[in-house]
Scaffold this active site. Structure first.
Site, PDB file in Angstrom:
ATOM      1  N   GLU A   1      -1.489  -0.741  -9.247  1.00 54.32           N
ATOM      2  CA  GLU A   1      -2.944  -0.726  -9.086  1.00 54.32           C
ATOM      3  C   GLU A   1      -3.462   0.674  -8.752  1.00 54.32           C
ATOM      4  O   GLU A   1      -2.948   1.343  -7.857  1.00 54.32           O
ATOM      5  CB  GLU A   1      -3.331  -1.711  -7.974  1.00 54.32           C
ATOM      6  CG  GLU A   1      -4.822  -1.861  -7.764  1.00 54.32           C
ATOM      7  CD  GLU A   1      -5.146  -2.944  -6.744  1.00 54.32           C
ATOM      8  OE1 GLU A   1      -6.296  -2.983  -6.280  1.00 54.32           O
ATOM      9  OE2 GLU A   1      -4.247  -3.742  -6.412  1.00 54.32           O
TER      10      GLU A   1
ATOM     11  N   ASP B   1      -0.100  -0.938  -4.794  1.00 49.85           N
ATOM     12  CA  ASP B   1      -1.466  -0.400  -4.815  1.00 49.85           C
ATOM     13  C   ASP B   1      -1.458   1.036  -4.298  1.00 49.85           C
ATOM     14  O   ASP B   1      -1.182   1.279  -3.131  1.00 49.85           O
ATOM     15  CB  ASP B   1      -2.376  -1.277  -3.952  1.00 49.85           C
ATOM     16  CG  ASP B   1      -3.835  -0.859  -4.053  1.00 49.85           C
ATOM     17  OD1 ASP B   1      -4.145   0.067  -4.830  1.00 49.85           O
ATOM     18  OD2 ASP B   1      -4.668  -1.468  -3.359  1.00 49.85           O
TER      19      ASP B   1
ATOM     20  N   ASP C   1      -8.987  -0.725  -9.902  1.00 46.86           N
ATOM     21  CA  ASP C   1      -9.742  -1.209  -8.750  1.00 46.86           C
ATOM     22  C   ASP C   1     -10.925  -0.280  -8.484  1.00 46.86           C
ATOM     23  O   ASP C   1     -12.037  -0.531  -8.920  1.00 46.86           O
ATOM     24  CB  ASP C   1      -8.827  -1.307  -7.526  1.00 46.86           C
ATOM     25  CG  ASP C   1      -9.569  -1.762  -6.271  1.00 46.86           C
ATOM     26  OD1 ASP C   1     -10.782  -2.034  -6.345  1.00 46.86           O
ATOM     27  OD2 ASP C   1      -8.943  -1.847  -5.194  1.00 46.86           O
TER      28      ASP C   1
ATOM     29  N   LYS D   1       0.851  -1.180   0.000  1.00 48.85           N
ATOM     30  CA  LYS D   1       0.000   0.000   0.000  1.00 48.85           C
ATOM     31  C   LYS D   1       0.901   1.248   0.000  1.00 48.85           C
ATOM     32  O   LYS D   1       1.763   1.396   0.865  1.00 48.85           O
ATOM     33  CB  LYS D   1      -0.906   0.012   1.226  1.00 48.85           C
ATOM     34  CG  LYS D   1      -1.957  -1.093   1.236  1.00 48.85           C
ATOM     35  CD  LYS D   1      -3.011  -0.857   0.184  1.00 48.85           C
ATOM     36  CE  LYS D   1      -4.153  -1.849   0.292  1.00 48.85           C
ATOM     37  NZ  LYS D   1      -5.218  -1.582  -0.688  1.00 48.85           N
TER      38      LYS D   1
ATOM     39  N   LYS E   1     -14.418  -6.714  -6.768  1.00 45.19           N
ATOM     40  CA  LYS E   1     -14.756  -6.856  -5.357  1.00 45.19           C
ATOM     41  C   LYS E   1     -16.272  -6.957  -5.221  1.00 45.19           C
ATOM     42  O   LYS E   1     -17.004  -6.160  -5.817  1.00 45.19           O
ATOM     43  CB  LYS E   1     -14.231  -5.667  -4.544  1.00 45.19           C
ATOM     44  CG  LYS E   1     -12.711  -5.595  -4.492  1.00 45.19           C
ATOM     45  CD  LYS E   1     -12.244  -4.381  -3.695  1.00 45.19           C
ATOM     46  CE  LYS E   1     -10.718  -4.331  -3.627  1.00 45.19           C
ATOM     47  NZ  LYS E   1     -10.224  -3.124  -2.932  1.00 45.19           N
TER      48      LYS E   1
END
Length: 369
Positions: free
Chosen positions: A218, A191, A243, A163, A267
């Site tokens: 991402e 990400d 995403d 992250k 998701k």
């Protein structure tokens, strides 16, 4: 079989340590557990983990939508009529995918238990035998992230998702430190969670990432900036994953038309549950795009639902559903064989809910019948 009663539990799942991403720090994860009772005594469980930064839904608003708008519409409906159930939900409220996901997941759990089959058998059957788990590194200091990565290698993990999304220079340092610590053969995915904002900032960062052997990057730009993803994709050979920019069918159609990403992160909380997630996977397959199933850091219930989708589809090649590993206490018993996940052949989602822990973690609840 018809839906007789729906019980709602607003809970907070305790994390072992804070989960830090570009736009928020989570000390625990607010979740809503949905318990669907049928006239035949079958219980189906669903879950909604809202993220106001992604879908505009909050923990509180999702509970209210389920209690007052969606659940009352579904009493008396057959859980097997999933197309009709989604139509009823869509007519009742625009968007609200996280709330709808809780209903959808509970329907599939009930269906599987009725026919004594795991959910993946209802989605085309099992394709994958196992998935390798990826450890997610929260945003901290570069050396701290590198230390955590090294310790996770010792625990058996073989890949990482980092992250980032704060200051670009610090982010580059974070990635460099982790890469140096774990070596050049360990897969690292980065990400940004929209943190670099736009394509210009991202292209600046990419000049440094090219040499760090990144598996994929991402969501480096804001969710609605599909054209920014197109610009970046044309200027790098690092694969791009979208995403937050992918929620439903309209987004997927635009992504495909503009060739805005190499991979998509599906998701259930963004798409509205299992049924629409499968539709997205089919669209991606037709466009030649690989898929990942990710999560909003969910309990065993929604994590299992995501795994059932992933295990049933060839086009889904990676998963990031490690919420239960991050909790110090969970309401379910989804089992992980670190560094792998291998689903059982238990009926429905295959998750047994501990009602005592569910009640313990509940902050407020409601019954709809």
């Amino acid at each position: 079989m018809i839906i007789k009663k729906i019980n709602l539990y607003a809970i907070r799942l305790p994390l072992k340590q804070p989960f830090i991403i570009s736009y928020h720090t989570y000390d625990d994860m607010p979740s809503i557990i949905l318990e669907m009772e049928t006239d035949e005594g079958i219980i189906g469980y669903g879950e909604a983990v809202a993220d106001e930064h992604v879908t505009g839904e909050t923990w509180e608003s999702t509970f209210q939508v389920l209690q007052h708008t969606l659940a009352p519409k579904l009493i008396g409906e057959n859980p097997f009529h999933i197309e009709r159930i989604h139509e009823l939900m869509d007519k009742a409220i625009y968007n609200a995918p996280t709330a709808k996901a809780a209903i959808d997941i509970a329907c599939y759990d009930a269906m599987g238990k009725k026919v004594n089959q795991p959910v993946y058998q209802l989605l085309g059957g099992r394709y994958h035998d196992e998935f390798q788990l990826t450890h997610v590194l929260s945003i901290t200091e570069p050396d701290t992230m590198a230390d955590e990565a090294a310790s996770m290698i010792e625990e058996g993990f073989k890949s990482f998702k980092m992250k980032v999304g704060t200051d670009i220079d610090q982010d580059i340092e974070r990635i460099r430190k982790v890469r140096e610590r774990v070596g050049w053969d360990v897969p690292i995915r980065v990400d940004v969670n929209q943190g670099w904002k736009n394509s210009s900032q991202t292209l600046k960062a990419l000049r440094h990432l090219q040499e760090l052997n990144i598996d994929w990057l991402e969501q480096p730009v804001l969710a609605d900036d599909i054209d920014g993803m197109v610009r970046i994709k044309a200027r790098t050979d690092i694969p791009l994953m979208i995403d937050e920019g992918l929620k439903g069918l309209r987004d997927m159609r635009e992504i495909i038309q503009k060739q805005a990403a190499d991979k998509v992160n599906i998701k259930l909380m963004k798409s509205g549950g299992i049924y629409p997630a499968v539709k997205l996977a089919h669209m991606a397959e037709m466009a030649g795009m690989e898929c990942q199933v990710g999560s909003m850091v969910e309990s065993s219930i929604a994590s299992a639902a995501g795994f059932h989708v992933a295990f049933s589809k060839k086009v889904i090649t990676s998963v990031e559903l490690t919420g239960p590993i991050k909790f110090s206490k969970d309401i379910g018993d989804l089992h992980y064989d670190v560094p792998f996940i291998r689903l059982s052949d238990k009926a429905g989602l295959g998750v047994t809910v501990d009602k005592a822990i569910l009640e313990e973690l509940t902050e407020f609840k409601s019954i709809v019948e």
